[in-house]
Write a protein that holds these residues in place. Structure first.
Motif, PDB file in Angstrom:
ATOM      1  N   LEU A 164       0.868  -1.163   0.000  1.00 43.60           N
ATOM      2  CA  LEU A 164       0.000   0.000   0.000  1.00 43.60           C
ATOM      3  C   LEU A 164       0.911   1.221   0.000  1.00 43.60           C
ATOM      4  O   LEU A 164       1.810   1.328   0.851  1.00 43.60           O
ATOM      5  N   GLY A 165       0.702   2.144  -0.974  1.00 47.66           N
ATOM      6  CA  GLY A 165       1.638   3.249  -1.092  1.00 47.66           C
ATOM      7  C   GLY A 165       1.018   4.550  -1.553  1.00 47.66           C
ATOM      8  O   GLY A 165      -0.190   4.654  -1.813  1.00 47.66           O
ATOM      9  N   ARG A 166       1.891   5.529  -1.685  1.00 48.68           N
ATOM     10  CA  ARG A 166       1.494   6.874  -2.070  1.00 48.68           C
ATOM     11  C   ARG A 166       1.102   6.939  -3.542  1.00 48.68           C
ATOM     12  O   ARG A 166       0.221   7.695  -3.935  1.00 48.68           O
ATOM     13  N   GLY A 167       1.773   6.145  -4.391  1.00 48.40           N
ATOM     14  CA  GLY A 167       1.517   6.165  -5.816  1.00 48.40           C
ATOM     15  C   GLY A 167       2.153   7.346  -6.508  1.00 48.40           C
ATOM     16  O   GLY A 167       1.572   7.926  -7.425  1.00 48.40           O
ATOM     17  N   ARG A 168       3.379   7.691  -6.115  1.00 47.46           N
ATOM     18  CA  ARG A 168       3.987   8.935  -6.563  1.00 47.46           C
ATOM     19  C   ARG A 168       4.655   8.853  -7.928  1.00 47.46           C
ATOM     20  O   ARG A 168       4.988   9.873  -8.524  1.00 47.46           O
ATOM     21  N   THR A 169       4.920   7.649  -8.441  1.00 49.63           N
ATOM     22  CA  THR A 169       5.669   7.510  -9.688  1.00 49.63           C
ATOM     23  C   THR A 169       4.820   6.829 -10.763  1.00 49.63           C
ATOM     24  O   THR A 169       3.804   6.183 -10.472  1.00 49.63           O
ATOM     25  N   PHE A 170       5.255   6.976 -12.016  1.00 41.75           N
ATOM     26  CA  PHE A 170       4.550   6.389 -13.150  1.00 41.75           C
ATOM     27  C   PHE A 170       4.454   4.870 -12.986  1.00 41.75           C
ATOM     28  O   PHE A 170       5.416   4.240 -12.562  1.00 41.75           O
ATOM     29  N   PRO A 171       3.276   4.269 -13.250  1.00 49.08           N
ATOM     30  CA  PRO A 171       2.111   4.801 -13.961  1.00 49.08           C
ATOM     31  C   PRO A 171       1.159   5.648 -13.118  1.00 49.08           C
ATOM     32  O   PRO A 171       0.139   6.116 -13.619  1.00 49.08           O
ATOM     33  N   GLY A 172       1.455   5.847 -11.833  1.00 48.96           N
ATOM     34  CA  GLY A 172       0.675   6.755 -11.012  1.00 48.96           C
ATOM     35  C   GLY A 172       1.293   8.140 -11.052  1.00 48.96           C
ATOM     36  O   GLY A 172       2.218   8.420 -11.815  1.00 48.96           O
ATOM     37  N   ASP A 196       2.009  11.715  -8.213  1.00 47.54           N
ATOM     38  CA  ASP A 196       1.901  12.228  -6.851  1.00 47.54           C
ATOM     39  C   ASP A 196       0.648  13.086  -6.722  1.00 47.54           C
ATOM     40  O   ASP A 196       0.385  13.951  -7.571  1.00 47.54           O
ATOM     41  N   ARG A 197      -0.128  12.852  -5.674  1.00 51.33           N
ATOM     42  CA  ARG A 197      -1.387  13.559  -5.488  1.00 51.33           C
ATOM     43  C   ARG A 197      -1.413  14.230  -4.125  1.00 51.33           C
ATOM     44  O   ARG A 197      -0.900  13.684  -3.152  1.00 51.33           O
ATOM     45  N   ASP A 198      -1.977  15.411  -4.060  1.00 54.81           N
ATOM     46  CA  ASP A 198      -2.147  16.115  -2.801  1.00 54.81           C
ATOM     47  C   ASP A 198      -3.480  15.690  -2.203  1.00 54.81           C
ATOM     48  O   ASP A 198      -4.471  16.424  -2.232  1.00 54.81           O
ATOM     49  N   ALA A 199      -3.496  14.473  -1.682  1.00 55.45           N
ATOM     50  CA  ALA A 199      -4.751  13.919  -1.163  1.00 55.45           C
ATOM     51  C   ALA A 199      -4.441  12.866  -0.114  1.00 55.45           C
ATOM     52  O   ALA A 199      -3.341  12.295  -0.070  1.00 55.45           O
ATOM     53  N   ASN A 200      -5.410  12.661   0.769  1.00 58.02           N
ATOM     54  CA  ASN A 200      -5.288  11.589   1.744  1.00 58.02           C
ATOM     55  C   ASN A 200      -5.605  10.257   1.069  1.00 58.02           C
ATOM     56  O   ASN A 200      -6.216  10.201   0.017  1.00 58.02           O
ATOM     57  N   GLY A 201      -5.201   9.190   1.718  1.00 55.05           N
ATOM     58  CA  GLY A 201      -5.497   7.866   1.177  1.00 55.05           C
ATOM     59  C   GLY A 201      -4.405   7.372   0.258  1.00 55.05           C
ATOM     60  O   GLY A 201      -3.602   8.133  -0.286  1.00 55.05           O
ATOM     61  N   ALA A 202      -4.403   6.074   0.085  1.00 51.66           N
ATOM     62  CA  ALA A 202      -3.376   5.434  -0.740  1.00 51.66           C
ATOM     63  C   ALA A 202      -3.634   5.699  -2.212  1.00 51.66           C
ATOM     64  O   ALA A 202      -4.776   5.709  -2.673  1.00 51.66           O
ATOM     65  N   GLY A 203      -2.561   5.909  -2.950  1.00 50.58           N
ATOM     66  CA  GLY A 203      -2.660   6.081  -4.394  1.00 50.58           C
ATOM     67  C   GLY A 203      -2.212   4.862  -5.155  1.00 50.58           C
ATOM     68  O   GLY A 203      -2.255   4.843  -6.387  1.00 50.58           O
ATOM     69  N   MET A 204      -1.775   3.821  -4.441  1.00 50.50           N
ATOM     70  CA  MET A 204      -1.307   2.602  -5.086  1.00 50.50           C
ATOM     71  C   MET A 204      -1.526   1.409  -4.170  1.00 50.50           C
ATOM     72  O   MET A 204      -1.415   1.513  -2.948  1.00 50.50           O
ATOM     73  N   TYR A 205      -1.849   0.273  -4.761  1.00 51.96           N
ATOM     74  CA  TYR A 205      -1.790  -0.988  -4.038  1.00 51.96           C
ATOM     75  C   TYR A 205      -1.321  -2.072  -4.995  1.00 51.96           C
ATOM     76  O   TYR A 205      -1.506  -1.984  -6.217  1.00 51.96           O
ATOM     77  N   ALA A 206      -0.674  -3.069  -4.436  1.00 53.01           N
ATOM     78  CA  ALA A 206      -0.114  -4.152  -5.252  1.00 53.01           C
ATOM     79  C   ALA A 206      -0.302  -5.476  -4.523  1.00 53.01           C
ATOM     80  O   ALA A 206      -0.238  -5.537  -3.284  1.00 53.01           O
ATOM     81  N   LEU A 207      -0.514  -6.520  -5.289  1.00 47.77           N
ATOM     82  CA  LEU A 207      -0.630  -7.885  -4.775  1.00 47.77           C
ATOM     83  C   LEU A 207       0.213  -8.795  -5.652  1.00 47.77           C
ATOM     84  O   LEU A 207       0.279  -8.604  -6.870  1.00 47.77           O
ATOM     85  N   TYR A 208       0.853  -9.787  -5.042  1.00 51.26           N
ATOM     86  CA  TYR A 208       1.646 -10.717  -5.846  1.00 51.26           C
ATOM     87  C   TYR A 208       1.848 -12.036  -5.104  1.00 51.26           C
ATOM     88  O   TYR A 208       1.713 -12.124  -3.873  1.00 51.26           O
ATOM     89  N   LEU A 234      -0.468  -4.458 -10.072  1.00 52.97           N
ATOM     90  CA  LEU A 234      -0.219  -3.134  -9.533  1.00 52.97           C
ATOM     91  C   LEU A 234      -1.329  -2.197  -9.983  1.00 52.97           C
ATOM     92  O   LEU A 234      -1.633  -2.122 -11.182  1.00 52.97           O
ATOM     93  N   ASN A 235      -1.946  -1.494  -9.049  1.00 48.90           N
ATOM     94  CA  ASN A 235      -2.986  -0.518  -9.372  1.00 48.90           C
ATOM     95  C   ASN A 235      -2.551   0.850  -8.855  1.00 48.90           C
ATOM     96  O   ASN A 235      -2.269   1.008  -7.661  1.00 48.90           O
ATOM     97  N   ALA A 236      -2.459   1.841  -9.750  1.00 46.78           N
ATOM     98  CA  ALA A 236      -1.987   3.170  -9.378  1.00 46.78           C
ATOM     99  C   ALA A 236      -2.936   4.232  -9.924  1.00 46.78           C
ATOM    100  O   ALA A 236      -3.467   4.095 -11.031  1.00 46.78           O
ATOM    101  N   LYS A 237      -3.129   5.299  -9.134  1.00 47.61           N
ATOM    102  CA  LYS A 237      -3.992   6.405  -9.524  1.00 47.61           C
ATOM    103  C   LYS A 237      -3.145   7.559 -10.052  1.00 47.61           C
ATOM    104  O   LYS A 237      -2.052   7.816  -9.561  1.00 47.61           O
ATOM    105  N   ALA A 238      -3.671   8.253 -11.054  1.00 44.56           N
ATOM    106  CA  ALA A 238      -2.998   9.421 -11.616  1.00 44.56           C
ATOM    107  C   ALA A 238      -3.968  10.588 -11.651  1.00 44.56           C
ATOM    108  O   ALA A 238      -5.164  10.416 -11.910  1.00 44.56           O
TER     109      ALA A 238
END
Length: 496
Positions: A279-287, A289-301, A321-325
């Motif tokens: 669970l992460g911030r999602g700061r790098t491509f393909p996500g 960086d967002r000025d928002a609360n909550g996770a911007g990325m999650y990954a399962l493997y 990997l799921n990332a928000k942009a």
């Protein structure tokens, strides 16, 4: 009775008595010699004990401030170290991680003083010092096309994305400075600082992780490379080729790292099975960086593997990997090859299938071995796209893209390896909800590479690589790279 008969009897009786006397003398001499040997042994043992006591006294620092410094002496080894770890040659057979077999240290009772228990471990102040490593890399690159104009046709990427062969001519590669140490019996920490050829400095990784959760669990927090896929968690100096595959460059921005938390579990079974979640911030491509609360990325493997006989081992995995942009700036190219700016807002989901098979005769990879490695990546982007100048209306946008690579590396004699890699990309067909006048390209980027490297030891490598790069439509690029990599200081074994 003849006179000689008494004399004969006396002589016969005297012989056993003389033999007994000689035997007694030998036994006494042997006992004396054994006593001397025992005295010498005891003297040597006392001298050794005295030297050990002197060394412990010299190493100990009688102060409360330094008592905590002895904590690393009782810390367990890093939970990420496994018996499958191998050296920089990238060979070896698989076996289950030691984190399964090693029992976790018992937690300190609540009514006891942890610092006091740690201080009694006998470790010196020097045990607190972190292990240091320095990776030096550089070389020479020759290309037939200008690397400044490098792009991957059909794949919009952020401006300044680190893709392509790098700069021409002689250049300094990535210099990596690493620190790692145990914090106490429950945590360890590590950091990797990267210095690029343009003198820019970045923190690749900086994290802490547990060493005593037990039950096969490990928790990590900070900045780290994601555990998705096979190549992504590995540092660049452990790769078998100079550069990352096109699929990694186009869909993961070369290598995906983020700020967040990671939980891994290794099943306590004979079959190697590892499950992970992030669970992460999602700061790098393909996500982005967002000025928002909550996770911007999650990954399962999930990864699994094992041995086949004594000469073969394998590992396979599946990742997501799921990332928000949000307002992610991208550079795209139209059908005429002209660049235009765009902004993407939405979700990106990347699936990865990976597999590796290794062969070493009778498990001995010293003289010869072979490694076959491949990954398939599939990316789905769904959201909206703003095209052209500011103020343009966002258009619904979605696209599914994919790519793969397959490579084989053969050590044909000690210290020498040769490798081949082939790769392909499929840009898919982007869908715009509005009539933008843009259409996708049917061009599929591809690349073929061959490399030869010489490894004088586990800590040095010199590599020559030739690649025919057809990532740019209508502009094939022949690339020649001569690379050196040197490892200084304490450097841990590499994972399978």
């Amino acid at each position: 009775m003849p006179k000689f008969l008494p004399a004969s009897l006396a002589l016969a009786l005297s012989l056993p008595i003389g033999a007994m006397a000689d035997t007694t003398s030998d036994v006494r001499a042997l006992q004396k010699e054994m006593k001397a040997m025992r005295a010498d042994y005891e003297a040597r043992l006392k001298a050794l004990e005295q030297r050990v006591k002197s060394a412990e006294a010299a190493a100990s620092v009688p102060s409360t401030a330094t008592a905590k410094a002895t904590a690393p002496a009782t810390a367990t080894p890093a939970a990420t170290t496994t018996t499958a770890d191998i050296t920089a040659t990238g060979t070896g057979t698989w076996s289950p991680p030691t984190t399964v077999a090693q029992p976790a240290p018992q937690a300190t009772p609540a009514n006891s003083a942890a610092p006091a228990a740690v201080a009694s471990s006998g470790g010196g102040a020097s045990s607190f010092n972190p292990a240091l490593s320095l990776i030096l890399s550089g070389g020479y690159t020759r290309t037939t096309r200008d690397p400044a104009d490098y792009r991957i046709t059909g794949f919009p990427l952020p401006p300044g994305a680190e893709i392509g062969p790098g700069t021409r001519n002689f250049s300094l590669g990535e210099t990596e400075l690493g620190f790692s140490a145990s914090v106490d019996p429950w945590f360890r920490g590590a950091a990797n600082i990267s210095v690029a050829a343009d003198n820019s400095v970045s923190i690749e990784e900086a994290f802490v992780e547990t060493t005593a959760l037990g039950k096969g669990f490990t928790l990590k927090g900070g900045r780290f490379f994601s555990g998705i896929g096979y190549l992504n968690p590995q540092h660049a100096h452990t790769w078998d080729f100079v550069d990352a595959p096109l699929a990694y460059q186009a869909m993961l921005g070369t290598q995906y790292g983020d700020d967040g938390v990671q939980l891994k579990w290794i099943a306590p079974i004979d079959q190697y099975l590892e499950l992970g979640a992030e669970l992460g911030r999602g700061r790098t491509f393909p996500g982005s960086d967002r000025d928002a609360n909550g996770a911007g990325m999650y990954a399962l493997y999930a990864h699994t593997g094992g041995d086949i006989g004594v000469s073969n081992s394998w590992r396979a995995g599946i990742s997501m990997l799921n990332a928000k942009a949000s307002d992610q700036a991208l550079t795209s190219f139209d059908g005429a090859g002209m660049p235009f700016a765009s902004q993407f807002t939405g979700n990106s989901r990347v699936y990865v299938l990976d597999g590796v098979w290794k062969w070493a005769p009778n498990g001995n990879a010293t003289r010869t071995n072979f490694k076959l490695q491949g990954e398939y990546l599939r990316s789905q982007r769904d959201g909206s796209m703003v095209l052209g100048a500011d103020g343009a209306l966002p258009s619904p946008y979605n696209v599914t893209q994919s790519g793969w690579y397959l490579q084989g590396v053969y050590q044909f004699m000690p210290n020498w390896r040769i490798g081949l890699r082939t790769e392909r990309l499929d840009p898919g067909t982007p869908s715009f909800g509005l009539d933008t006048g843009l259409v996708g390209t049917a061009y599929r980027a591809k690349k073929n590479s061959i490399m030869l490297d010489w490894n004088p030891s586990e800590f040095s490598r010199i590599r020559l690589q030739f690649a025919q790069d057809r990532a740019r439509e209508g502009k094939p690029d022949n690339q020649i790279s001569l690379q050196y990599q040197m490892s200084l200081g304490a450097h841990g074994a590499h994972s399978y």
